[in-house]
Design an enzyme around this catalytic site. Structure first.
Site, PDB file in Angstrom:
ATOM      1  N   ASP A 503       0.863  -1.179   0.000  1.00 16.91           N
ATOM      2  CA  ASP A 503       0.000   0.000   0.000  1.00 16.91           C
ATOM      3  C   ASP A 503       0.906   1.239   0.000  1.00 16.91           C
ATOM      4  O   ASP A 503       2.116   1.138   0.208  1.00 16.91           O
ATOM      5  CB  ASP A 503      -0.888  -0.036   1.250  1.00 16.91           C
ATOM      6  N   LYS A 504       0.320   2.403  -0.222  1.00 16.69           N
ATOM      7  CA  LYS A 504       1.118   3.636  -0.215  1.00 16.69           C
ATOM      8  C   LYS A 504       0.932   4.416   1.080  1.00 16.69           C
ATOM      9  O   LYS A 504       1.837   4.528   1.895  1.00 16.69           O
ATOM     10  CB  LYS A 504       0.756   4.530  -1.412  1.00 16.69           C
ATOM     11  N   PHE A 640     -18.181  11.022   5.422  1.00 13.13           N
ATOM     12  CA  PHE A 640     -17.402  10.465   4.312  1.00 13.13           C
ATOM     13  C   PHE A 640     -17.488   8.943   4.339  1.00 13.13           C
ATOM     14  O   PHE A 640     -17.511   8.317   5.399  1.00 13.13           O
ATOM     15  CB  PHE A 640     -15.933  10.881   4.442  1.00 13.13           C
ATOM     16  N   SER A 642     -16.153   5.379   1.649  1.00 15.29           N
ATOM     17  CA  SER A 642     -15.328   5.025   0.495  1.00 15.29           C
ATOM     18  C   SER A 642     -16.121   4.960  -0.799  1.00 15.29           C
ATOM     19  O   SER A 642     -15.541   5.021  -1.887  1.00 15.29           O
ATOM     20  CB  SER A 642     -14.644   3.670   0.746  1.00 15.29           C
ATOM     21  N   LYS A 664     -16.722  18.728   0.721  1.00 16.97           N
ATOM     22  CA  LYS A 664     -15.368  18.500   0.199  1.00 16.97           C
ATOM     23  C   LYS A 664     -15.263  17.036  -0.188  1.00 16.97           C
ATOM     24  O   LYS A 664     -15.951  16.176   0.362  1.00 16.97           O
ATOM     25  CB  LYS A 664     -14.310  18.866   1.232  1.00 16.97           C
ATOM     26  N   THR A 774      -2.484   1.318  -4.675  1.00 15.62           N
ATOM     27  CA  THR A 774      -3.008   2.418  -3.872  1.00 15.62           C
ATOM     28  C   THR A 774      -4.332   2.903  -4.430  1.00 15.62           C
ATOM     29  O   THR A 774      -4.635   2.717  -5.611  1.00 15.62           O
ATOM     30  CB  THR A 774      -2.003   3.593  -3.838  1.00 15.62           C
ATOM     31  N   GLY A 775      -5.106   3.517  -3.579  1.00 12.77           N
ATOM     32  CA  GLY A 775      -6.363   4.122  -4.009  1.00 12.77           C
ATOM     33  C   GLY A 775      -6.199   5.566  -4.423  1.00 12.77           C
ATOM     34  O   GLY A 775      -7.174   6.221  -4.809  1.00 12.77           O
ATOM     35  N   ASP A 776      -4.971   6.076  -4.358  1.00 11.03           N
ATOM     36  CA  ASP A 776      -4.721   7.481  -4.665  1.00 11.03           C
ATOM     37  C   ASP A 776      -4.666   7.721  -6.168  1.00 11.03           C
ATOM     38  O   ASP A 776      -4.712   6.795  -6.970  1.00 11.03           O
ATOM     39  CB  ASP A 776      -3.412   7.924  -4.017  1.00 11.03           C
ATOM     40  N   ASP A 882      -1.440  -0.896   5.993  1.00 16.29           N
ATOM     41  CA  ASP A 882      -1.681  -0.391   7.348  1.00 16.29           C
ATOM     42  C   ASP A 882      -3.139  -0.076   7.633  1.00 16.29           C
ATOM     43  O   ASP A 882      -3.492   0.220   8.776  1.00 16.29           O
ATOM     44  CB  ASP A 882      -0.864   0.889   7.572  1.00 16.29           C
TER      45      ASP A 882
END
EC number: 7.6.2.1
Length: 1151
Positions: A503-504, A640, A642, A664, A774-776, A882
């Protein structure tokens, strides 16, 4: 299945308008509908009766149902598809069930949603086919008994009656994690042990000694080794189970004050409907609905680290309808409707009703899940809604998959070869004897028993104990503090990793967020220009009290406009979040589910606008320059998640009486919600290239009328028990989520963890292919990959994004087939396309690439990638993460590593190994992985050598005895050889290491050799077989040469051969040790002394007089020299001609 009872013949008994007659005529029975029945009845509609059943006619505390058109029940099965279509436009009310009936009239239905009718002509009969039988006594007069279950349907709870009348309807709250009980312990454990080939083989061998024709030597020779193995295993299991029971007992006996019973009772006796009082620090004993809090605002904080692994406190609020009710009203005048038990800890549907008239919706914000802890001071009153295995914690507790290490699979393959050798040798010896008698098959069986030592019964015990040693060494390594081994069965796999999936955020980066930049379209501000932002924020209060034109702050027209824009941006950032300030020991801390939000709040604080106070109804901001507070009423919060990737809030400015919707979220979703613009996409990409995490900020002013319309529809949707989330989302979209004013963009920096660059370089030099999932965003992932040295300077990065067509996906692979040194950067959408259409072709190419970076990945895609790599390559895959979104990936890996981070312990708890920093992974793999694999490989081969050599001695003796299957070593000699006389020195090999720890990081290339599996292979196995054949033959032939096979000399021959066997094994262990330590030396000397001391007690087996002669010692010395010297010489020559890599490194590093 028996036919269901006839409703028509008994409808007068079932549904009589006179409630008293109804109670007297119908015995107590329960009608529970399971999930399958619910699904079947979803399409039921009654053609002529828009209100088939209604709940009314209350008599005291008892309610009953009136069937207005009873004949419709009989017509259910006769409706044609046409009649259903005619009724599809008729508004129908859902069938309701009632849990307040007494035991004499307890007839219940579940909610059945109106949906398109089924085309079946006999739908009611199909629906009834899903019913189960529960009360044969009360249903016997209606025909076949029917059992229905309430466990998986919506439940209505009344604190005054449910715990009493429905005490047996719901599962017990008693916690039980024990695997065995007094009755099942022995049979279950015996089954678990004897399903393994090893143990079953030795059981058959031991039992064969009960047959006189197969009896060889003493029964103890075969029973004791097996009994030793089983005793060790059973003792370990018993200790573990006793500890589990002790923990269960402590939890089950915790006392809680139950208001409805006016006394304290143990946790295990709690029932659905009980009202309990929970104090600060108390563990939540069951799934509860929060009704009251000692805080006037109704707020309570809970710690959920033992449920979801997240360390931040979660805010929970009491239902407004019940917050101020008296205890008597809570007991007698409310009812709670709760959805069926489910696994999701982030979802709950329900409602609370007061006096059968006023209702409030219930959501996850009103719940206290079992195994969480009340963190806020004071107390709260809550109602039990789910108990025992129906709780979220129990439903999310799954039995961890037992992982089998690659080394064990390799040993299992070798054991099959050994088994084949035993059969072949037995048949061969009988064949050499010429099958001279009719009982030749008995001779084969006797040889099988004699050679059973070839498959060592102690191998499994030795390897299991070795794994425990490795786990202890890892957990006590001071260079990687707080490392935890959660799965002790696979430490050897740490030395065989070829793919690392990481993961990132929080894994490669610190997850310590700092807001570094805000962009307002035409201008941006960074940490170096915060003083300008602070100046604008200073004018905030004056511009709110007076018009900006009358402000004492003199600003140019351009600066006036910019001041407004910055003010609006900072104000929205300070309001639009879920952060709550808390005070522990007079120290201010912020509690939030996301570190991004805390970073934003700290940023607004740094520019002069701090979060002063927040509860569920209001938020107060402190304007530090003036000392004044800005107060806003919180009208609605949209958290928020996912799926939505955004959060929003509706507030009312108490000073100006203005209504604002602020939001946001991720640019991918917010770009469709904000007004059209020409800069958002470009600036988002620019920030991502700088390695910043971006959030788009927007707002919208609401007039009071629009807000009231929204609130009405939103409240109606929130009371729905069917598709509530979907209905609420539709209302939000209709009124709020469109044409938002785009205020700006935030860029949050997440720095790399300590030593990430050097760690990644080490792992890549060790031959490990590293993938980042990653999800980024693509740009952010690219930037972090370069800074973390995942992508080398000048390395070509082949990018695959936004592939939506299968043919486009296939064309993208052509370049990668040619250039195997390129790095692949792919987004989740394209990855999903490959996984769906070209899985084989895609992974055939990308598994050979040095680095793959996958962005915008879902948790399921991460898990799928791990599974496919394992399946396609057969190599060991390690996954590290993590957060909760990494759990699936970690569990699908051969080796899962979790990092204890700011997102909590969820990944750590699900992993096989838990560490605190990414850089600790190098120590775990390069040092502990190396040692664990090499030690276990050597240990396994030594244990097999120990069994082979004694079997060779037996074979040589049988050949010299004219192929008679007679035991050479009997009784204690067989038992002692595998335990007291050789076990400790052989096991001490688990403390050996072939290279210094520091050199594993200087020369990480040494790790690459481990992945080839050379330490234990068919080649090394056959070398050890030849070695055993040579040494066993030498020991037995020379022992017979120095004595004879006569009965008078048999004990002499056994004395010299057995002693040679023991000493030979001790010397072989000494020759194989690379690095001596005190423990190894002690085990060698102590074992030899123990054997010498035990010899006088072995007069039944040895000629003790002969063992005192010079001939005995001379013969023993000759045997050992011939057995050991050639082996030592050959090994030295081979090492000189073909020195292993570790020897070269060690020699070069030695001054």
């Amino acid at each position: 299945m028996p036919n269901p009872p006839s409703f028509k013949s008994h409808k007068q008994n079932l549904f009589n308008s006179n409630n008293n007659q109804h109670a007297n005529s119908v015995d107590s029975f329960d009608l529970h509908l399971d999930d399958s029945f619910d699904a079947a009845l979803d399409s039921l509609q009654i053609n002529n009766n828009p209100e088939p059943l209604s709940k009314h006619n209350t008599v005291g505390d008892r309610e009953s149902f009136e069937m207005r058109t009873v004949d419709d029940l009989d017509n259910f099965s006769n409706h044609s598809s046409d009649s259903h279509r005619k009724s599809s436009n008729t508004d129908t009310h859902p069938l309701m069930y009632d849990n307040r009936l007494s035991q004499d009239d307890n007839f219940k239905f579940t909610n059945i949603a109106s949906s398109p009718p089924s085309s079946s002509n006999n739908i009611f009969s199909k629906a009834l086919s899903y019913l189960k039988v529960s009360n044969t006594k009360n249903w016997s007069k209606f025909g076949s008994p029917i059992e229905l279950s309430d466990q998986h349907i919506e439940r209505e709870i009344h604190p005054d009656t449910t715990p009493v009348y429905d005490r047996n309807r719901y599962v017990s709250n008693e916690l039980s994690n024990a695997k065995y009980n007094a009755v099942t312990f022995v049979p279950t454990l015996l089954y678990e042990q004897f399903k393994f080939f090893y143990n079953l083989y030795f059981l058959v061998v031991a039992l064969s000694q009960a047959v006189p024709a197969l009896r060889i030597g003493y029964l103890s020779s075969y029973i004791v080794p097996l009994a030793f193995v089983l005793t060790v295993t059973m003792a370990k299991e018993a200790i573990d189970d006793i500890q589990r029971r002790r923990r269960d007992r402590e939890s089950n006996n915790e006392l809680y004050h139950v208001i409805t019973r006016n006394r304290s009772i143990p946790s295990k006796d709690l029932k659905v409907g009980d009202l309990i009082k929970v104090h600060k620090g108390d563990r939540i004993p069951a799934d509860l609905v929060l009704l009251q809090s000692s805080e006037p605002s109704g707020e309570s904080f809970i710690k959920t680290d033992q449920l979801d692994g997240e360390t931040d406190w979660k805010l929970r609020v009491a239902c407004p309808l019940t917050q101020n009710l008296s205890e008597n009203d809570l007991i007698n005048r409310i009812s709670i409707t709760a959805s069926a038990p489910e696994k999701s800890i982030h979802k709950f549907l329900g409602k609370v009703t007061y006096k059968d008239s006023t209702s409030n919706p219930l959501s996850v914000d009103n719940t206290l899940w079992a195994n969480t802890v009340l963190a806020s001071s004071g107390f709260c009153i809550a109602c039990v809604v789910y108990t025992g295995r129906d709780t979220r914690q129990a439903m999310n507790t799954t039995t961890a998959k037992v992982k089998t290490g690659l080394l064990e699979l390799e040993i299992n393959s070798i054991s099959k070869i050994l088994c084949a050798c035993v059969f072949a040798l037995s048949i061969l010896l009988v064949a050499f004897a010429g099958f001279h008698n009719d009982d030749w098959y008995i001779d084969i069986l006797r040889y099988l028993i004699l050679f059973s030592t070839i498959i060592p019964v102690s191998l499994r015990v030795n390897l299991d104990l070795a794994k425990s040693v490795y786990a202890h060494q890892i957990e006590h390594d001071k260079t990687i503090p707080e490392t935890i081994v959660r799965t002790s069965t696979i430490p050897e796999d740490l030395g065989r990793i070829e793919y690392l999936l990481s993961d990132k955020t929080g894994t490669l980066t610190q997850n310590d967020m700092q807001l570094k930049k805000i962009h307002l379209g035409t201008v941006s501000y960074t940490s170096e220009t915060l003083d300008i932002v602070s100046d604008y924020v200073q004018s905030l209060v004056s511009s709110k009290n007076d018009s900006l034109n009358n402000s004492k702050v003199a600003l140019s027209t351009t600066r006036k406009d910019m001041s407004f824009r910055v003010r609006d941006m900072i104000l929205t950032l300070a309001i639009c979040h879920n952060v709550t300030p808390t005070f522990e020991d007079d120290e201010l801390t912020y509690q939030a589910a996301s570190p991004d939000e805390i970073a934003i709040v700290k940023f607004t604080e740094s520019v002069g606008l701090s979060l002063f106070k927040r509860d569920r109804h209001s938020i107060s901001l402190l304007h530090e320059h003036s000392g004044k507070t800005l107060n806003y009423e919180i009208l609605q919060v949209f958290p928020f998640n996912s799926d939505s990737k955004r959060m929003g809030i509706i507030v009312r400015d108490e000073q100006l009486d203005e209504y604002w919707f602020m939001q946001k979220g991720a640019d991918t979703v917010m770009s469709k919600i904000v007004e059209s613009n020409d800069w958002l996409e470009e600036e988002t990409g620019n920030m991502a290239r700088e390695g910043l995490r971006t959030l788009v900020i927007g707002r919208k002013k609401l007039n009071k009328k629009i807000y009231e319309q929204f609130q009405k529809e939103y409240n109606d949707a929130s009371l729905s028990m069917l598709n509530r989330d979907q209905q609420m989302s539709q209302v939000i979209t209709k009124y709020l989520e469109h044409d938002l004013e785009l205020l700006g963009l935030t860029g949050v920096e997440d720095k790399l963890q300590k030593d990430v660059k050097s760690s990644i370089e080490l792992l890549r030099n060790a031959g490990i292919k590293i993938w980042m999932l990653t999800g980024d965003k693509v740009e952010t992932a690219r930037c972090v990959s370069i800074s973390a040295k995942l992508i080398s300077r000048g390395q070509y990065v082949h990018t695959i994004t936004k592939v939506t067509r299968p043919e486009g996906a296939f064309n993208q692979l052509e370049y990668l087939k040619i250039n195997r040194n390129a790095c692949l950067l792919i987004d989740g959408e394209s990855l999903g396309m490959f996984l769906k259409h070209y899985e084989q072709e895609f992974f055939d190419v990308v598994v050979h690439l040095p680095t793959v970076i996958a962005c915008r990945c879902t948790p399921q895609q991460k898990a799928d990638v791990a599974l496919v790599i394992r399946k396609m390559t057969g190599k060991r895959v390690c996954c590290i993460g993590d957060g909760g979104n990494d759990v699936s990936m970690i569990q699908c890996a051969d080796v899962g590593v979790g990092i204890v981070g700011k997102e909590g312990k969820q990944a750590s708890l699900a992993a096989d190994f838990s560490i605190t920093q990414f850089c600790h992974l190098t120590e775990l793999l390069l040092w502990h992985g190396r040692n664990s694999y090499k030690r276990s490989a050597k240990l396994a081969q030594f244990v097999m050598h120990r069994g082979l050599i004694i079997a060779i001695c037996q074979a040589v003796y049988s050949i010299c005895s004219l192929f008679e299957p007679i035991a050479l070593y009997q009784g204690w000699l067989m038992v002692g050889y595998a335990t007291c006389y050789t076990m400790a020195p052989v096991f001490s090999l688990t403390l050996d290491h072939d290279i210094e720890e520091s050199l594993t990081k200087i020369y990480p290339e040494l790790y690459k050799e481990l992945t080839e599996g050379k330490s234990l292979s068919y080649k090394t196995f056959f070398v050890w077989v030849l070695l055993s054949l040579f040494q066993g033959s030498v020991i037995q032939l020379f022992s017979q040469a120095f004595t004879s096979l006569l009965d008078t000399d048999f004990t002499r021959m056994v004395a010299i051969s057995f002693t040679a066997l023991v000493v030979n094994e001790l010397i072989m262990v000494a020759l194989e040790i690379y690095t001596w330590n005190k423990t190894m030396l002690v085990t060698e000397i102590a074992t030899l002394l123990f054997y010498i001391v035990s010899v006088p007690f072995l007069g039944d087996y040895f000629d003790l007089g002969y063992m005192t002669t010079v001939n005995y010692y001379a013969g023993l010395l000759v045997i050992l020299l011939i057995s050991i010297f050639p082996v030592w010489t050959a090994k030295a020559i081979y090492r000189r001609l073909h020195p292993p890599s570790y020897a070269k490194v060690q020699e070069f590093a030695t001054p």
